[in-house]
Design an enzyme around this catalytic site. Structure first.
Site, mmCIF file in Angstrom:
data_model
loop_
_atom_site.group_PDB
_atom_site.id
_atom_site.type_symbol
_atom_site.label_atom_id
_atom_site.label_comp_id
_atom_site.label_asym_id
_atom_site.label_seq_id
_atom_site.Cartn_x
_atom_site.Cartn_y
_atom_site.Cartn_z
ATOM 1 N N GLY A 23 51.048 34.976 31.106
ATOM 2 C CA GLY A 23 52.444 35.239 30.724
ATOM 3 C C GLY A 23 52.644 35.583 29.259
ATOM 4 C CG ASP A 73 39.163 30.725 31.592
ATOM 5 O OD1 ASP A 73 39.380 31.256 32.711
ATOM 6 O OD2 ASP A 73 38.270 31.115 30.818
ATOM 7 C CE1 TYR A 156 42.270 47.768 41.999
ATOM 8 C CE2 TYR A 156 43.013 49.742 40.844
ATOM 9 C CZ TYR A 156 42.559 48.428 40.818
ATOM 10 O OH TYR A 156 42.388 47.782 39.625
ATOM 11 C CE LYS A 171 44.806 42.747 40.477
ATOM 12 N NZ LYS A 171 45.805 41.841 39.915
ATOM 13 N N PRO A 199 51.456 52.528 38.058
ATOM 14 C CG PRO A 199 51.348 54.757 37.367
ATOM 15 C CD PRO A 199 51.397 53.900 38.590
#
Ligand code: HXC
Ligand code: NAP
Length: 293
Positions: A23, A73, A156, A171, A199
């Site tokens: 964020g 992390d 994708y 993803k 994009p």
């Protein structure tokens, strides 16, 4: 009204406590800004605490809201548990987890070491899994309902893509997790949805996906039927809707926000766009002539 305007009514996220991974920059920061404007309290997390602290200060000044910067992390489960405990200590409850943190860069796959491949899988897939398990189990254990997990994927995730293979692989896993848990954990009062952005210019993505001259060579606008890139506010509008109670019946959905980009790349005859208007009379005549033979 325009797509750059703010969409939801004032106070639409009042009473919601939200965690946004990644964020401190880019799209995560833009979504956080809008959540704060709509009355939510937001914890922002990533590896770089100084960046998070600067962002939190900037957004609190701008919006008057409460933004909590926490180092975490997402690859490390212990750090995710500790982050969860710190947010709960500060806010009391968490209503929304936005899995936005990601790592990515372009590379021919044969040039990648196994560690390079792992790095992307670990941030995107394992990181999303770590946060989802930590918060999901907490919500189940405490019988806390009306919660939302929103995952940021890409188009994708279902088409695959050369030169970003670790990201595409990860993803796709996140998308499968989204749809699977939308069914399995609905009984615990959780909803799972995803956004697949096209994009949207950010420093993080552009530096790694379009370095140097590639920015001019691969003008993203040209790949989008609507001939423009996305505006951060339109993504923030969609994200705010999906984490709000207005979307209470939306579950297991992935909303594509890309101006038609992936479909333009997918259709076999889309290249015919390059045929000049004046040629179509001739082409039509040629095709009709065949029929009569
Ligand atoms: C080949 C590379 C490499 C490169 C790193 N590596 N960069 N290999 N080409 N360009 C290798 C390293 O040599 C190492 O392998 C391994 O990857 C880990 O690298 P580190 O630098 O140690 O990793 P780390 O510090 O954890 O950094 C992670 C990172 C970095 C992903 C490499 O770029 C990062 O922090 N990114 C976070 C932000 C980000 O990526 N944002 C963009 C999201 S955009 P060896 O074998 O040497 O040990 C996005 C958009 C999708 O997702 C769609 C857009 C349209
Ligand atoms: P970004 O600014 O680089 O955002 C990525 C964020 O992830 C950074 O804030 C980074 O912060 C954080 N992060 C990376 N590794 C992490 C780790 N191990 N643990 C915790 N946080 C980590 O890029 P962005 O463009 O805004 O991307 C945001 C999301 O949108 C990503 O999921 C991306 O895949 C998706 N997306 C973007 C586009 C686009 O066009 N921009 C298109 C499709 C999808 P630290 O470096 O401080 O850790």
């Amino acid at each position: 009204m325009s797509y750059t305007d703010k969409m939801l009514r004032d106070g639409a996220l009042q009473g919601k406590n939200i965690v946004v991974t990644g964020g401190g920059s880019g799209l995560g920061k833009s979504m956080t800004r809008y959540f704060l404007e709509l009355g939510a309290k937001v914890a922002i997390t990533s590896r770089n605490l100084e960046k998070l602290q600067n962002t939190a200060k900037e957004l609190e000044t701008e919006t008057g809201g409460t933004c909590l910067p926490l180092q975490c992390d997402v690859r490390e489960y212990d750090q995710v548990e500790s982050m969860k405990n710190q947010v709960l200590k500060a806010f009391g409850t968490v209503d929304v987890l936005l899995n936005n943190a990601a790592g990515n860069f372009i590379s021919p796959t044969e040039r990648l070491s196994h560690r390079a491949f792992d790095t992307i899988i670990d941030i995107v897939l394992k990181g999303t899994k770590n946060c989802t398990l930590a918060f999901g189990k907490h919500w189940i254990d405490t019988n806390y309902k009306n919660t939302v997990v929103l995952n940021i994927v890409t188009t994708y995730a279902w088409t695959g893509s050369a030169y970003v293979v670790p990201s595409a692989t990860a993803k796709a896993g996140v998308l499968a997790m989204t749809r699977s848990l939308a069914v399995e954990w609905a009984k615990y009062g959780m909803r799972f949805n995803a956004i697949a952005p096209g994009p949207f210019p950010t420093k993080g993505a552009w530096d790694r996906l379009l370095p140097g001259e590639l920015k001019e060579k691969f003008d993203m606008k040209k790949q989008v039927p609507l001939a423009r890139v996305g505006d951060h506010q339109e993504l923030a509008n969609l994200a705010a809707y999906l984490v709000s109670d207005f979307s209470a019946y939306v579950n297991g959905e992935v909303v594509t926000l890309d101006g038609g980009e992936w479909l333009k790349g997918a259709g076999q005859f889309n290249l015919l766009e390059q045929v000049p208007e004046e040629m179509w009379d001739m082409l039509e005549a040629m095709i009709r002539a065949k029929k009569s033979k």
